[in-house]
Design an enzyme around this catalytic site. Sequence first.
Site, PDB file in Angstrom:
ATOM      1  CB  SER A 217      -1.387  -0.824   7.855  1.00 43.48           C
ATOM      2  OG  SER A 217      -1.317  -2.098   7.304  1.00 43.48           O
TER       3      SER A 217
ATOM      4  CG  ASP B 208      -2.511  -5.415  13.089  1.00 38.53           C
ATOM      5  OD1 ASP B 208      -1.891  -4.639  13.823  1.00 38.53           O
ATOM      6  OD2 ASP B 208      -2.067  -5.829  12.005  1.00 38.53           O
TER       7      ASP B 208
ATOM      8  CG  HIS C  11       1.317  -4.059  11.156  1.00 41.38           C
ATOM      9  ND1 HIS C  11      -0.010  -4.297  10.895  1.00 41.38           N
ATOM     10  CD2 HIS C  11       1.772  -3.371  10.077  1.00 41.38           C
ATOM     11  CE1 HIS C  11      -0.333  -3.803   9.713  1.00 41.38           C
ATOM     12  NE2 HIS C  11       0.735  -3.230   9.191  1.00 41.38           N
TER      13      HIS C  11
HETATM   14  N1  ARG Z   1       0.898  -8.006   5.656  1.00 43.79           N
HETATM   15  C1  ARG Z   1       0.624  -6.826   6.377  1.00 43.79           C
HETATM   16  C2  ARG Z   1       1.308  -5.621   5.741  1.00 43.79           C
HETATM   17  O1  ARG Z   1       1.932  -5.686   4.758  1.00 43.79           O
HETATM   18  C3  ARG Z   1       0.835  -6.943   7.847  1.00 43.79           C
HETATM   19  C4  ARG Z   1       2.266  -7.098   8.296  1.00 43.79           C
HETATM   20  C5  ARG Z   1       2.432  -7.264   9.772  1.00 43.79           C
HETATM   21  N2  ARG Z   1       2.097  -8.578  10.261  1.00 43.79           N
HETATM   22  C6  ARG Z   1       2.929  -9.667  10.204  1.00 43.79           C
HETATM   23  N3  ARG Z   1       2.499 -10.808  10.638  1.00 43.79           N
HETATM   24  N4  ARG Z   1       4.168  -9.579   9.754  1.00 43.79           N
HETATM   25  O2  ARG Z   1       2.103  -4.884   6.106  1.00 43.79           O
HETATM   26  N1  ASP Z   2      -0.361  -4.585   5.701  1.00 39.03           N
HETATM   27  C1  ASP Z   2      -0.234  -3.445   4.816  1.00 39.03           C
HETATM   28  C2  ASP Z   2       0.256  -2.202   5.566  1.00 39.03           C
HETATM   29  O1  ASP Z   2       1.009  -2.318   6.501  1.00 39.03           O
HETATM   30  C3  ASP Z   2      -1.515  -3.204   4.102  1.00 39.03           C
HETATM   31  C4  ASP Z   2      -1.555  -3.934   2.792  1.00 39.03           C
HETATM   32  O2  ASP Z   2      -0.525  -4.071   2.135  1.00 39.03           O
HETATM   33  O3  ASP Z   2      -2.650  -4.323   2.410  1.00 39.03           O
HETATM   34  O4  ASP Z   2       0.043  -1.077   5.153  1.00 39.03           O
END
Ligand code: ARG
Ligand code: ASP
Length: 712
Positions: free
Chosen positions: A647, A226, A90
Amino acid sequence: MRRQTVTLLGIFAALSVRANEGMWLPFLLENNIGEMTEMGLHLTADDIYNINQSCLSSAVVGFVDLDMPFHHFCSGSVISAHGLVITNHHCGLNVVQQHSSLQNDYITNGFWAMNQADELGGNNIGVCFLRRMEDVTAQVLDGVNDTMTSSLRSNLITKNITNIEQTASANSTLKAHVDAFYCGNEYYLSVYEIFEDIRLVGTPPISIGKFGGDTDNWVWPRHTGDFTIFRIYADSLNRPAPYSADNIPYQASNHLKINAKQKQEDDFVMLMGYPGTTNEYLPSFAVEATQNTFDPLVVGIRSKSIDIIKERMRSDQSVMIKYTSKVASLANAWKKLDGERRGLAKKHVVSKKRERERLMTTWIEESDERKKLYSNLLDDYEADYIEYVNQNQAWLLMSETLYKSEAITVCRKIRTLINDKMEDSLRRTRIINYLNDFYTDYDPETDISVSKMLINEYMANALPEHVPATLKKGNGVTSFAHACRNSMFTNPAMAIAFFEKHSVINEKKLLKDPLYKLASETDDIYHDKISKQISQIQRKNNQHQRLFMQLQRECFASSQLFPDANSTFRIAYGQIKGYHPTDAISYAPFTTLGGIIEKCHMDVYDYTAPDHLIKLYADRNFGPYSNADSSLTVCFLSTCHTTGGNSGSPVFDTDGNLIGLNFDRVWEGTMSDLQFDADICRNISLDIRFVLFFIDKYAGASHLIDEMEIIY
Ligand code: ARG
Ligand code: ASP
């Protein structure tokens, strides 16, 4: 005497739940290394960070957009001597998207460069290495005193910071940045080397890189592969250089070794990277406002938008394509904030904070000197905070409603371009390019249904003086619908033709367009009635928070308080561990490929896997990456304190070998940005063995495996 005993016991109780909490600074690691060693670490503080580029942290990178070089949107690590860098799927998705077309759909199919000539460059991202970090508080605060006004203080600090940054980066390719820590009580300098030629080497299909999509986002059990791999390129002298065909792979001073052995629950883990923002030291009333006012406001409005968009996506495949990434970004924060407010409530964070404040009040009462400094602090802060809550609510309401309407947003963007100083023909090109881009992913029917709901929300909740004149006529929605019908901006061909026809664009003409007029009224209200007021009250808040932070550090001096995340380099540590999300449910810390296959049998849009992967599973063809029971690990949980920006952070074992990539947190624990709770806060990582398996067995890119140093 008795009172003191009670106080100390109370303080101890308030702090004893803090195991694994914290995002620590590399140059102050001596303070943590004892605990880390007890937990199982085999390295010294110097092995982890020193200024000689031979340490572990010298193989960790931050990902930046080249126009914002000190804002690290993700983290990553160097995994070969020739500049291979690994981060999350991502984090690299924008780059993959830029290189994709209908003919070469790398998003859907993945991409693997089978030799260096095929690696895809010309990307607008960079990676930065931290070369050193030091405390420069004394220089930054030179000349600052307690009696000066806040604007004099802030001007002097800015001037001192500029001097320090210029001196630190003079005559070198290094870039220096000073950041505030402990809410402005301390300042540290970070010196970076930033590489600008970063090429895409390999990425899995999105069905794996984002397996589970929004359904599984922020959720355990998780099965997302990921990861994405890039390579850093440098000039012939191994220095940072803009993208050029003449550049060569960067010869890294240090790269990580990879531990491909099976891990166990309770194993020690450590991770490094660039966490973005946390607010761990807010007073009770600020947490209360977040939990009961700010988060519900955003969550409530976004749920309605998401429902409308998803409904449209289900009924029309072209909307599905256009709105997938828009709805993902709406949904990411929506889900996180919903988890946050529930976690804060469930863990009674407001009353715990109140209890801490009671202890502080008792502590203040114990000496005249303390009373002089702090006795009015909390009352003054709370009184000002009431005003802030009102202002911030007004701002959130506008930003989550009127500013989320695409019809209004497109006009606001045009307005910015019109008011920016630039040559007319350049302006016209920029506007036309922007419109072409915008309309590629625009569906008027979807936007207008969402916007109508948003405008209803705004009209029902905004102060009368915050309502744009256009919406005051009729009931808001009728006027908006009328504006949409009569505006060129809901008609791509008309809007583009207009700017193609007029070489000099005069705002008067645009103000005749009813949507443009609505957008400019909205912007004017924002500037005149919201933004000024909010920055004024923010300034007061910041002063109170600085003093409140100082109070907490003095009152709880026996425990080490880490500074909030601010997009600087940090180290977190903990153990691999499951958790109990709710009564009678317990989660194991590992997921396996079998879980992907099980999920694929459910009728959920976000669960599909490529046939080739299903075949590898059927054959149990996992090579040396298999577990003792012939399963293949995909993700694991640990107790490290992380946030957005972490991330792609490398996760290390006790010897500093790479075992995984951090990419998310569990839903029950997203409150960790305001209060870490060791029971339910867990970070989610991708197991490095899944990465190796995928590159080797799925992509057949064994030349990349050969570049890495792997311990089997
Ligand atoms: N929750 C994670 C972060 O804040 C991953 C986001 C990307 N993945 C998704 N399914 N949107 O950024
Ligand atoms: N998914 C988050 C990121 O993109 C990581 C988190 O918020 O735990 O940095």
